[in-house]
Design an enzyme around this catalytic site. Sequence first.
Site, short mmCIF file in Angstrom:
data_model
loop_
_atom_site.label_atom_id
_atom_site.label_comp_id
_atom_site.label_asym_id
_atom_site.label_seq_id
_atom_site.Cartn_x
_atom_site.Cartn_y
_atom_site.Cartn_z
N ASP A 197 0.77 -1.24 0.00
CA ASP A 197 0.00 0.00 0.00
C ASP A 197 0.81 1.30 0.00
OD1 ASP A 197 -1.68 -2.12 0.52
OD2 ASP A 197 -2.61 -1.25 2.29
N GLU A 434 3.33 -9.45 11.18
CA GLU A 434 3.06 -9.11 9.78
C GLU A 434 4.36 -8.62 9.11
OE1 GLU A 434 0.21 -5.96 9.78
OE2 GLU A 434 -0.22 -6.13 7.64
C1 DGY Z 1 -5.34 -2.51 4.53
O1 DGY Z 1 -6.46 -2.24 4.94
O2 DGY Z 1 -4.30 -2.21 5.12
C2 DGY Z 1 -5.21 -3.29 3.30
O3 DGY Z 1 -3.91 -3.42 2.87
C3 DGY Z 1 -6.10 -2.80 2.20
O4 DGY Z 1 -6.43 -3.92 1.50
#
Ligand code: DGY
Length: 472
Positions: A197, A434
Amino acid sequence: MIAQAAYQVRNHSWRQIFDQPEELSAQAGQILRRNDMEGWTRAAPSLYPHQWSWDSAFIAIGLAHLDTRRAAQELRTLFAHQWMTGRVPHIVFNPKAPPESYFPGADHWACAASSPDAPPAPPYTSCLCQPPVHAIAALRIWEVAGREDEKAFAEATDFLREIYPRLFAWHRYLATLRDPERSGLVTIYHPWASGADNSPRWDGALAAVEVGEMPTYPRYDLDHVDDPSERPASAEYDRYLWLVKLIKRADCDERAIYRSHPFLVKDVLFSAILVAANDALLEIAKVVEAPDEERELVDGWAGRGRKGLEKCWDDKLNLCLDYDLRADRSLRVRTVAGFAPLIAGQQSPERLAALLGELASPAFAGHAELRWPVPPSTSPEEPGFHPRSYWRGPVWPVANWLLWWSLIRSGEPERAAQIRRVSLDQIAEGGFAEYFEPFSGKPLGSKEQSWTAAVVLDWLADDVRSAEIEAA
Ligand code: DGY
């Protein structure tokens, strides 16, 4: 040769960890069981309470080592929500998730259900998609079942027959509607589609997005991490939400989005995963005796993808670069996505040597201050690097799995073994996070991330099997 210095780890005690692969593997299995929602798996217990597309593919790879039938079910559940166009949505929303657990949730995306191409809802889906690891996962399930017994293998072969047409439609969608130029490269119209992201890969293209009037919105994600700096910043979120608004306005229709959208980027990591997934789909096509025309198409998509990636190669950086279609320029940022040709596979010996050199260099895994010599998601030498912030610098086990898998495919077993061993050490020390801060090794983000557990199960499967045989 990868520089020796790259692998001298500070305060490093991996032997202890490798004495106990069963224990780490058992812990990984417990995490997947805790996140199991009967037929599908939450990406994480509270931060991600829904089914995410590429998370599910990695989860299926891990689950294959616990139960090949359950692994097949993971993909079956996701593909039950495939759109008519072939699109596999990036999120399938869990109707039972607490209402204030995730934003933007089902009600925000409910508009997607009004598209004529959307599957019946509820459950609602988003209308974005994520990198197509699914064919790789389906093939892995079949391979693992082949080592079990005849019944499991026959069932996994039936599963391939069932999932093949869906995988074919998914890849056709990506090769056509998501690549109208037939460049071999997939266009994304939202950073969420990349799976990375807030990577600085997108900073240049996002800077050109002018955010209009928008209502305020909640950041539930910040409630689930220790420190807000671990998640994307609010300026990034404003743009994410604005892009969602524009996608909704275009009725989630690719052609309309292509005409008007301010963020259109050829994503090299997504495209490389598609190439590797097309190789896997070709294997599946053989098993299920798919028609020759389809096999030729899949082979053609893989070839076109490799050529497209070749055009994005930057000789100075020794990396592959994303391409901003709106600004008509390459996005010159050094991130793990730059190793895309390694992931696509079948690169020339010269290209492979350049990639391996870059991977081991101080710009990535050879950086002198790393806690563990595995590549940070963004090179610490980049101005956009941030050691705690999501894809701006932290180390992601799932990215290391992709590199490990690709190194094996590229005939580099020793380098692959090194990444695997160091990644397992990192997880044994810091847990099933994560992502990890690269210099301290501190776990960040969600602490019980399903795909981290899944890649551990895959990495340790052979050790666990040998230990079981020895004990028998
Ligand atoms: C999040 O919400 O962080 C995701 O990566 C979007 O899919």
